[in-house]
Motif scaffolding. Structure first.
Motif, PDB file in Angstrom:
ATOM      1  N   SER A 112      -7.636   4.656   0.438  1.00 58.51           N
ATOM      2  CA  SER A 112      -8.310   5.026   1.849  1.00 58.51           C
ATOM      3  C   SER A 112      -7.957   4.105   2.956  1.00 58.51           C
ATOM      4  O   SER A 112      -7.947   4.531   4.071  1.00 58.51           O
ATOM      5  N   LEU A 113      -7.624   2.857   2.967  1.00 59.87           N
ATOM      6  CA  LEU A 113      -7.255   1.987   3.832  1.00 59.87           C
ATOM      7  C   LEU A 113      -5.781   2.415   4.435  1.00 59.87           C
ATOM      8  O   LEU A 113      -5.488   2.427   5.488  1.00 59.87           O
ATOM      9  N   GLY A 114      -5.281   2.789   3.246  1.00 57.82           N
ATOM     10  CA  GLY A 114      -3.686   3.106   3.702  1.00 57.82           C
ATOM     11  C   GLY A 114      -3.594   4.570   4.710  1.00 57.82           C
ATOM     12  O   GLY A 114      -3.164   4.614   5.376  1.00 57.82           O
ATOM     13  N   ALA A 115      -4.578   5.444   4.353  1.00 58.73           N
ATOM     14  CA  ALA A 115      -4.725   6.614   4.962  1.00 58.73           C
ATOM     15  C   ALA A 115      -5.396   6.166   6.325  1.00 58.73           C
ATOM     16  O   ALA A 115      -5.057   6.921   7.280  1.00 58.73           O
ATOM     17  N   ALA A 116      -6.203   5.328   6.567  1.00 61.15           N
ATOM     18  CA  ALA A 116      -6.809   4.883   7.832  1.00 61.15           C
ATOM     19  C   ALA A 116      -5.792   4.448   8.802  1.00 61.15           C
ATOM     20  O   ALA A 116      -6.024   4.725  10.196  1.00 61.15           O
ATOM     21  N   GLY A 127      -2.510   6.492  11.084  1.00 62.79           N
ATOM     22  CA  GLY A 127      -2.212   6.776  12.314  1.00 62.79           C
ATOM     23  C   GLY A 127      -1.214   5.890  13.221  1.00 62.79           C
ATOM     24  O   GLY A 127      -0.368   6.328  14.132  1.00 62.79           O
ATOM     25  N   VAL A 128      -1.068   4.771  12.390  1.00 64.00           N
ATOM     26  CA  VAL A 128      -0.115   3.827  13.184  1.00 64.00           C
ATOM     27  C   VAL A 128       1.311   4.294  12.816  1.00 64.00           C
ATOM     28  O   VAL A 128       2.048   4.419  13.778  1.00 64.00           O
ATOM     29  N   TRP A 129       1.422   4.850  11.887  1.00 67.85           N
ATOM     30  CA  TRP A 129       2.932   5.496  11.389  1.00 67.85           C
ATOM     31  C   TRP A 129       2.943   6.660  12.513  1.00 67.85           C
ATOM     32  O   TRP A 129       4.033   6.795  13.120  1.00 67.85           O
ATOM     33  N   LEU A 130       2.097   7.469  12.571  1.00 68.33           N
ATOM     34  CA  LEU A 130       2.175   8.462  13.474  1.00 68.33           C
ATOM     35  C   LEU A 130       2.550   8.272  15.082  1.00 68.33           C
ATOM     36  O   LEU A 130       3.401   8.779  15.575  1.00 68.33           O
ATOM     37  N   LEU A 178      -3.236   1.290  -7.038  1.00 69.92           N
ATOM     38  CA  LEU A 178      -3.879   1.579  -5.763  1.00 69.92           C
ATOM     39  C   LEU A 178      -5.450   2.189  -6.391  1.00 69.92           C
ATOM     40  O   LEU A 178      -5.394   2.905  -7.223  1.00 69.92           O
ATOM     41  N   THR A 179      -6.387   1.239  -5.693  1.00 71.44           N
ATOM     42  CA  THR A 179      -7.919   1.944  -6.098  1.00 71.44           C
ATOM     43  C   THR A 179      -7.952   3.029  -4.981  1.00 71.44           C
ATOM     44  O   THR A 179      -7.254   3.179  -3.963  1.00 71.44           O
ATOM     45  N   ASP A 180      -9.430   3.559  -5.156  1.00 70.47           N
ATOM     46  CA  ASP A 180      -9.556   4.651  -4.157  1.00 70.47           C
ATOM     47  C   ASP A 180      -9.705   4.007  -2.870  1.00 70.47           C
ATOM     48  O   ASP A 180      -9.256   4.517  -1.862  1.00 70.47           O
ATOM     49  N   LEU A 191       0.838  -1.284   0.012  1.00 73.86           N
ATOM     50  CA  LEU A 191       0.113   0.075   0.111  1.00 73.86           C
ATOM     51  C   LEU A 191       0.775   1.246  -0.067  1.00 73.86           C
ATOM     52  O   LEU A 191       0.780   2.181  -0.927  1.00 73.86           O
ATOM     53  N   GLU A 192       2.052   1.184   0.980  1.00 74.95           N
ATOM     54  CA  GLU A 192       2.888   2.553   1.207  1.00 74.95           C
ATOM     55  C   GLU A 192       3.470   2.656  -0.136  1.00 74.95           C
ATOM     56  O   GLU A 192       3.587   3.752  -0.906  1.00 74.95           O
ATOM     57  N   VAL A 193       4.292   1.583  -1.031  1.00 77.06           N
ATOM     58  CA  VAL A 193       4.965   1.822  -2.077  1.00 77.06           C
ATOM     59  C   VAL A 193       4.195   2.327  -3.252  1.00 77.06           C
ATOM     60  O   VAL A 193       4.427   3.179  -4.086  1.00 77.06           O
ATOM     61  N   LEU A 194       2.806   1.679  -3.439  1.00 73.16           N
ATOM     62  CA  LEU A 194       1.802   2.007  -4.420  1.00 73.16           C
ATOM     63  C   LEU A 194       1.349   3.546  -4.243  1.00 73.16           C
ATOM     64  O   LEU A 194       1.267   4.444  -5.288  1.00 73.16           O
TER      65      LEU A 194
END
Length: 124
Positions: free
Chosen positions: A95-99, A102-105, A89-91, A34-37
């Motif tokens: 959106s899953l990556g964005a959700a 917070g784990v990264w933060l 990535l699809t939308d 997800l991050e790479v794409l």
């Protein structure tokens, strides 16, 4: 930490999806892909394999297939010889990556505390 049970009126299909997604996202390859794409956009399989360090071809294939099945990525096969396959990535995937951003933060904010706790534990 005790697991919080779902509300009584929770749709069993939603509960099943949440459990599946948690398992999938806990799989490091899904999150890394997800991050790479998200960072690079559409990529060929070979480019993904190079950017997702440490993943085997078999695991990359399996993870991409599951992500495609779940609607997180699209797979485009170009009719050339040899075939060129690209993923993006699809939308839904974005959106899953964005959700889970917070784990990264959280990890950034708490890295020193986690490392200190591990050091204390390991020194016992």
């Amino acid at each position: 930490m005790a697991e919080t049970p779902p509300p009584d009126d929770c749709d069993p299909k939603v509960e099943a999806l949440v459990n599946e997604l948690i398992g999938r996202v806990a799989d490091k390859w899904t999150m890394i892909i997800l991050e790479v794409l998200a960072e690079h956009g559409e990529l060929r399989f070979t480019q993904l394999a190079r950017l997702v360090r440490g993943v085997s071809q078999k695991m990359l294939t399996q993870t991409l297939r599951q992500m495609e099945r779940d609607g997180m990525v699209t797979r485009t096969v170009h009719p050339v010889v040899p075939p060129r396959v690209e993923y993006r990535l699809t939308d839904l995937g974005a959106s899953l990556g964005a959700a889970f951003c917070g784990v990264w933060l959280w990890a950034e904010d708490n890295l020193a505390r986690v490392e200190a706790a591990r050091t204390r534990f390991d020194s016992r």
